[in-house]
Design a protein around this motif. Structure first.
Motif, PDB file in Angstrom:
ATOM      1  N   GLU A 177       0.801  -1.221   0.000  1.00  0.00           N
ATOM      2  CA  GLU A 177       0.000   0.000   0.000  1.00  0.00           C
ATOM      3  C   GLU A 177       0.837   1.277   0.000  1.00  0.00           C
ATOM      4  OE1 GLU A 177       0.791  -1.219   4.202  1.00  0.00           O
ATOM      5  OE2 GLU A 177       0.036  -2.292   2.477  1.00  0.00           O
ATOM      6  N   HIS A 178       2.152   1.148   0.076  1.00  0.00           N
ATOM      7  CA  HIS A 178       3.018   2.331   0.085  1.00  0.00           C
ATOM      8  C   HIS A 178       2.841   3.080  -1.230  1.00  0.00           C
ATOM      9  CE1 HIS A 178       6.555   4.867   0.230  1.00  0.00           C
ATOM     10  NE2 HIS A 178       6.737   4.512   1.486  1.00  0.00           N
ATOM     11  N   PRO A 179       2.648   4.409  -1.169  1.00  0.00           N
ATOM     12  CA  PRO A 179       2.420   5.167  -2.403  1.00  0.00           C
ATOM     13  C   PRO A 179       3.570   5.085  -3.410  1.00  0.00           C
ATOM     14  CG  PRO A 179       2.558   6.638  -0.485  1.00  0.00           C
ATOM     15  CD  PRO A 179       2.605   5.240   0.025  1.00  0.00           C
ATOM     16  N   LEU A 180       4.777   4.838  -2.931  1.00  0.00           N
ATOM     17  CA  LEU A 180       5.926   4.700  -3.823  1.00  0.00           C
ATOM     18  C   LEU A 180       6.383   3.243  -3.921  1.00  0.00           C
ATOM     19  CD1 LEU A 180       8.015   7.773  -2.621  1.00  0.00           C
ATOM     20  CD2 LEU A 180       6.589   7.607  -4.664  1.00  0.00           C
ATOM     21  N   GLY A 181       5.493   2.324  -3.567  1.00  0.00           N
ATOM     22  CA  GLY A 181       5.840   0.908  -3.485  1.00  0.00           C
ATOM     23  C   GLY A 181       6.516   0.356  -4.729  1.00  0.00           C
ATOM     24  N   SER A 228       7.978   1.929  -7.182  1.00  0.00           N
ATOM     25  CA  SER A 228       9.265   2.595  -7.431  1.00  0.00           C
ATOM     26  C   SER A 228      10.333   2.104  -6.467  1.00  0.00           C
ATOM     27  CB  SER A 228       9.118   4.111  -7.298  1.00  0.00           C
ATOM     28  OG  SER A 228       8.253   4.606  -8.290  1.00  0.00           O
TER      29      SER A 228
END
Length: 121
Positions: free
Chosen positions: A76-80, A82
């Motif tokens: 769920e990490h917004p930059l997952g 990347s």
């Protein structure tokens, strides 16, 4: 298993690392892992600067840490996506150094990790 008394410095380092991990949260754990990868790459660079092969251990250690980070990114990490690509890419670059280590390439990998640590504050 190697006895701790054979290498007191390594035993002390391991105990200190275990204590840091035990007291850390998830963000701190990522920082600790990145710092440990930098230490391992630094050990490889020191060996190269001394005119010897860095051996597999520090490079495999750095690669293992980076692979673990790539696999551990929260979905769920917004930059997952990347972060997974970044850590996985660094792990691949480190892996390429295991057979034929190049000081400049290792230094560039360390710089990339340092930039992430600096940006994270």
């Amino acid at each position: 298993m190697q006895m701790l008394s054979r290498n007191p410095a390594a035993a002390y380092r391991r105990v200190a690392l275990d204590a840091r991990i035990e007291a850390s949260g998830s963000a701190d754990l990522t920082r600790i892992c990145l710092e440990e990868a930098m230490v391992a790459l630094g050990q490889a660079l020191v060996a190269i600067e001394r005119g010897s092969s860095p051996g597999r251990e520090p490079l495999v250690r750095a690669q293992t840490i980076l692979l673990w980070l790539a696999k551990s990114v929260a979905p769920e990490h917004p930059l997952g996506a990347s972060l997974k690509a970044f850590y996985g890419g660094l792990a691949g670059q480190v892996g390429a150094q295991i057979l034929q280590a190049d000081a400049q390439a290792i230094a560039e990998i360390r710089k990339d990790i340092s930039d992430v640590l600096e940006a994270a504050g």
